[in-house]
Design a protein around this motif. Structure first.
Motif, PDB file in Angstrom:
ATOM      1  N   ASP A  34       0.768  -1.255   0.194  1.00 13.90           N
ATOM      2  CA  ASP A  34       0.126   0.027   0.073  1.00 13.90           C
ATOM      3  C   ASP A  34       0.830   1.066  -0.067  1.00 13.90           C
ATOM      4  OD1 ASP A  34      -1.951   2.143   0.496  1.00 13.90           O
ATOM      5  OD2 ASP A  34      -1.992   1.402   2.458  1.00 13.90           O
ATOM      6  N   ILE A  35       0.898   2.039  -0.934  1.00 13.18           N
ATOM      7  CA  ILE A  35       1.352   3.125  -1.326  1.00 13.18           C
ATOM      8  C   ILE A  35       1.276   4.307  -0.056  1.00 13.18           C
ATOM      9  CG2 ILE A  35       2.393   2.551  -3.485  1.00 13.18           C
ATOM     10  CD1 ILE A  35       0.541   4.948  -4.528  1.00 13.18           C
ATOM     11  N   ASN A  36       0.071   4.320   0.650  1.00 16.09           N
ATOM     12  CA  ASN A  36      -0.063   5.383   1.234  1.00 16.09           C
ATOM     13  C   ASN A  36       0.091   4.860   2.785  1.00 16.09           C
ATOM     14  OD1 ASN A  36      -1.388   7.233  -0.249  1.00 16.09           O
ATOM     15  ND2 ASN A  36      -3.319   5.964  -0.389  1.00 16.09           N
ATOM     16  N   SER A  37       0.930   3.813   3.181  1.00 13.44           N
ATOM     17  CA  SER A  37       1.184   3.275   4.430  1.00 13.44           C
ATOM     18  C   SER A  37       2.705   2.611   4.447  1.00 13.44           C
ATOM     19  CB  SER A  37       0.171   2.559   4.886  1.00 13.44           C
ATOM     20  OG  SER A  37       0.121   1.174   4.314  1.00 13.44           O
ATOM     21  N   ALA A  38       2.997   2.594   3.199  1.00  9.59           N
ATOM     22  CA  ALA A  38       4.508   1.884   3.102  1.00  9.59           C
ATOM     23  C   ALA A  38       5.452   2.950   3.943  1.00  9.59           C
ATOM     24  CB  ALA A  38       4.598   1.528   1.697  1.00  9.59           C
ATOM     25  N   THR A  39       6.421   2.166   4.305  1.00 12.26           N
ATOM     26  CA  THR A  39       7.827   2.981   4.854  1.00 12.26           C
ATOM     27  C   THR A  39       8.702   2.851   3.645  1.00 12.26           C
ATOM     28  OG1 THR A  39       8.981   0.911   5.570  1.00 12.26           O
ATOM     29  CG2 THR A  39       7.460   2.001   6.987  1.00 12.26           C
ATOM     30  N   ALA A  40       9.744   3.765   3.753  1.00 13.87           N
ATOM     31  CA  ALA A  40      10.964   4.078   3.001  1.00 13.87           C
ATOM     32  C   ALA A  40      11.523   2.731   2.680  1.00 13.87           C
ATOM     33  CB  ALA A  40      11.770   5.032   3.386  1.00 13.87           C
ATOM     34  N   PRO A  67      -2.187  11.601   0.958  1.00 17.23           N
ATOM     35  CA  PRO A  67      -2.141  10.355   0.522  1.00 17.23           C
ATOM     36  C   PRO A  67      -2.436  10.419  -1.110  1.00 17.23           C
ATOM     37  CG  PRO A  67      -4.284  10.732   1.688  1.00 17.23           C
ATOM     38  CD  PRO A  67      -3.394  11.732   2.106  1.00 17.23           C
ATOM     39  N   PHE A  68      -2.032   9.249  -1.747  1.00 17.96           N
ATOM     40  CA  PHE A  68      -1.996   8.892  -3.144  1.00 17.96           C
ATOM     41  C   PHE A  68      -3.680   8.447  -3.376  1.00 17.96           C
ATOM     42  CE2 PHE A  68       2.445   8.566  -2.403  1.00 17.96           C
ATOM     43  CZ  PHE A  68       3.010   9.416  -3.224  1.00 17.96           C
ATOM     44  N   ASP A  69      -4.119   9.243  -4.495  1.00 15.08           N
ATOM     45  CA  ASP A  69      -5.328   8.565  -4.981  1.00 15.08           C
ATOM     46  C   ASP A  69      -5.353   7.563  -6.042  1.00 15.08           C
ATOM     47  OD1 ASP A  69      -6.914  10.179  -3.380  1.00 15.08           O
ATOM     48  OD2 ASP A  69      -6.682  11.985  -5.058  1.00 15.08           O
ATOM     49  N   SER A  70      -4.082   7.386  -6.449  1.00 18.75           N
ATOM     50  CA  SER A  70      -3.835   6.397  -7.701  1.00 18.75           C
ATOM     51  C   SER A  70      -2.305   5.870  -7.901  1.00 18.75           C
ATOM     52  CB  SER A  70      -4.259   6.808  -8.997  1.00 18.75           C
ATOM     53  OG  SER A  70      -3.619   7.961  -9.339  1.00 18.75           O
ATOM     54  N   LEU A  71      -2.110   4.896  -8.387  1.00 14.00           N
ATOM     55  CA  LEU A  71      -0.453   4.758  -8.813  1.00 14.00           C
ATOM     56  C   LEU A  71       0.181   5.448  -9.406  1.00 14.00           C
ATOM     57  CD1 LEU A  71      -0.532   0.766  -8.871  1.00 14.00           C
ATOM     58  CD2 LEU A  71      -0.052   2.311  -6.983  1.00 14.00           C
ATOM     59  N   ASP A  72      -0.838   6.170 -10.320  1.00 12.37           N
ATOM     60  CA  ASP A  72      -0.053   7.246 -11.601  1.00 12.37           C
ATOM     61  C   ASP A  72       0.317   8.365 -10.686  1.00 12.37           C
ATOM     62  OD1 ASP A  72      -0.596   5.359 -13.695  1.00 12.37           O
ATOM     63  OD2 ASP A  72      -2.726   6.331 -13.873  1.00 12.37           O
ATOM     64  N   GLN A  73      -0.023   8.774  -9.589  1.00 10.95           N
ATOM     65  CA  GLN A  73       0.331   9.812  -8.831  1.00 10.95           C
ATOM     66  C   GLN A  73       1.847   9.691  -8.255  1.00 10.95           C
ATOM     67  OE1 GLN A  73      -2.870  10.615  -5.958  1.00 10.95           O
ATOM     68  NE2 GLN A  73      -3.673  12.272  -7.056  1.00 10.95           N
ATOM     69  N   LEU A  74       2.321   8.343  -8.418  1.00  7.03           N
ATOM     70  CA  LEU A  74       3.641   8.428  -7.981  1.00  7.03           C
ATOM     71  C   LEU A  74       4.472   9.230  -8.976  1.00  7.03           C
ATOM     72  CD1 LEU A  74       3.970   4.574  -7.058  1.00  7.03           C
ATOM     73  CD2 LEU A  74       4.127   6.535  -5.499  1.00  7.03           C
ATOM     74  N   THR A  75       4.170   9.296 -10.163  1.00  5.30           N
ATOM     75  CA  THR A  75       5.020   9.934 -11.117  1.00  5.30           C
ATOM     76  C   THR A  75       5.317  11.632 -10.994  1.00  5.30           C
ATOM     77  OG1 THR A  75       3.087  10.416 -12.686  1.00  5.30           O
ATOM     78  CG2 THR A  75       4.066   8.359 -12.968  1.00  5.30           C
ATOM     79  N   VAL A  94      -3.083   0.991  -3.869  1.00  5.03           N
ATOM     80  CA  VAL A  94      -3.730   2.164  -3.167  1.00  5.03           C
ATOM     81  C   VAL A  94      -4.697   1.968  -2.243  1.00  5.03           C
ATOM     82  CG1 VAL A  94      -4.340   4.455  -3.558  1.00  5.03           C
ATOM     83  CG2 VAL A  94      -2.954   3.776  -5.130  1.00  5.03           C
ATOM     84  N   VAL A  95      -4.562   2.089  -0.936  1.00  8.60           N
ATOM     85  CA  VAL A  95      -5.713   2.023  -0.233  1.00  8.60           C
ATOM     86  C   VAL A  95      -6.187   3.468   0.383  1.00  8.60           C
ATOM     87  CG1 VAL A  95      -6.301   1.125   2.221  1.00  8.60           C
ATOM     88  CG2 VAL A  95      -5.154  -0.304   0.665  1.00  8.60           C
ATOM     89  N   SER A  96      -7.149   4.020   0.341  1.00 12.54           N
ATOM     90  CA  SER A  96      -7.411   5.155   0.815  1.00 12.54           C
ATOM     91  C   SER A  96      -7.450   5.308   2.184  1.00 12.54           C
ATOM     92  CB  SER A  96      -8.774   5.643   0.114  1.00 12.54           C
ATOM     93  OG  SER A  96      -9.194   6.945   0.631  1.00 12.54           O
ATOM     94  N   PRO A  97      -7.009   6.097   2.897  1.00  8.24           N
ATOM     95  CA  PRO A  97      -7.152   6.126   4.338  1.00  8.24           C
ATOM     96  C   PRO A  97      -8.385   6.418   5.176  1.00  8.24           C
ATOM     97  CG  PRO A  97      -5.631   7.991   3.518  1.00  8.24           C
ATOM     98  CD  PRO A  97      -6.436   7.312   2.336  1.00  8.24           C
ATOM     99  N   ASP A  98      -9.243   6.690   4.186  1.00  8.65           N
ATOM    100  CA  ASP A  98     -10.759   7.175   4.664  1.00  8.65           C
ATOM    101  C   ASP A  98     -11.681   5.707   4.538  1.00  8.65           C
ATOM    102  OD1 ASP A  98     -10.695   7.658   2.129  1.00  8.65           O
ATOM    103  OD2 ASP A  98     -12.301   9.091   2.056  1.00  8.65           O
ATOM    104  N   LYS A  99     -11.035   4.938   3.642  1.00  7.68           N
ATOM    105  CA  LYS A  99     -11.697   3.690   3.444  1.00  7.68           C
ATOM    106  C   LYS A  99     -10.891   2.464   3.835  1.00  7.68           C
ATOM    107  CE  LYS A  99     -13.620   5.728  -0.990  1.00  7.68           C
ATOM    108  NZ  LYS A  99     -13.591   5.249  -2.385  1.00  7.68           N
ATOM    109  N   PRO A 100     -11.788   1.628   4.752  1.00  9.34           N
ATOM    110  CA  PRO A 100     -11.007   0.484   5.143  1.00  9.34           C
ATOM    111  C   PRO A 100     -10.493  -0.532   4.158  1.00  9.34           C
ATOM    112  CG  PRO A 100     -13.399   0.103   5.479  1.00  9.34           C
ATOM    113  CD  PRO A 100     -13.076   1.345   4.833  1.00  9.34           C
ATOM    114  N   ASP A 101      -9.467  -1.228   4.420  1.00  4.97           N
ATOM    115  CA  ASP A 101      -8.914  -2.206   3.375  1.00  4.97           C
ATOM    116  C   ASP A 101      -9.501  -3.636   3.771  1.00  4.97           C
ATOM    117  OD1 ASP A 101      -7.532  -3.824   1.893  1.00  4.97           O
ATOM    118  OD2 ASP A 101      -5.606  -3.628   3.134  1.00  4.97           O
ATOM    119  N   HIS A 102     -10.478  -4.133   2.933  1.00  2.00           N
ATOM    120  CA  HIS A 102     -11.105  -5.321   2.982  1.00  2.00           C
ATOM    121  C   HIS A 102     -10.337  -6.662   2.440  1.00  2.00           C
ATOM    122  CE1 HIS A 102     -14.410  -3.371   5.208  1.00  2.00           C
ATOM    123  NE2 HIS A 102     -14.378  -2.554   4.196  1.00  2.00           N
ATOM    124  N   SER A 103      -9.240  -6.302   2.098  1.00  2.00           N
ATOM    125  CA  SER A 103      -8.624  -7.438   1.327  1.00  2.00           C
ATOM    126  C   SER A 103      -8.103  -8.438   2.218  1.00  2.00           C
ATOM    127  CB  SER A 103      -7.287  -6.907   0.386  1.00  2.00           C
ATOM    128  OG  SER A 103      -6.541  -6.443   1.357  1.00  2.00           O
TER     129      SER A 103
END
Length: 109
Positions: A34-40, A67-75, A94-103
């Motif tokens: 998850d690019i919104n919670s990953a560490t360096a 937080p990122f909304d999409s992977l494309d924003q990494l660019t 991308v897991v939105s911080p306001d939406k729980p991750d149900h995966s």
């Protein structure tokens, strides 16, 4: 007796090498990063073509812009291009911080 020692030495070395490879290959993880919670450190170890400098740039961008909304924003991060994102697409999510991750819950059911 000598063959037993050789085999034991071989087995010990093999187990040591295998334990190192498991620690250093988080890219083989079943769940994408998850690019919104990953560490360096996680970015640097999972993403192909991303070392600590680029990983820290991703974290800095996320801290400054939210937080990122999409992977494309990494660019938008300096040093991260579309090709690099495409190459790592299967390893990221991308897991939105306001939406729980149900995966994880879906996998456990």
């Amino acid at each position: 007796m000598k063959n037993t020692n050789v085999f034991r030495d071989f087995l010990t070395r093999l187990l040591f090498i295998l334990s190192l490879s498991v620690v250093s290959l988080p890219a083989l993880s079943a769940t994408p990063l998850d690019i919104n919670s990953a560490t360096a450190m996680e970015f640097a170890s999972v993403m192909s073509g991303v070392g600590m400098k680029k990983a820290q740039a991703i974290i800095a961008y996320r801290e400054m812009n939210g937080p990122f909304d999409s992977l494309d924003q990494l660019t938008y991060v300096k040093g991260i291009g579309a090709t690099l994102v495409m190459r790592n697409q299967a390893l990221l999510r991308v897991v939105s911080p306001d939406k729980p991750d149900h995966s994880k819950a879906e996998v456990m059911q």
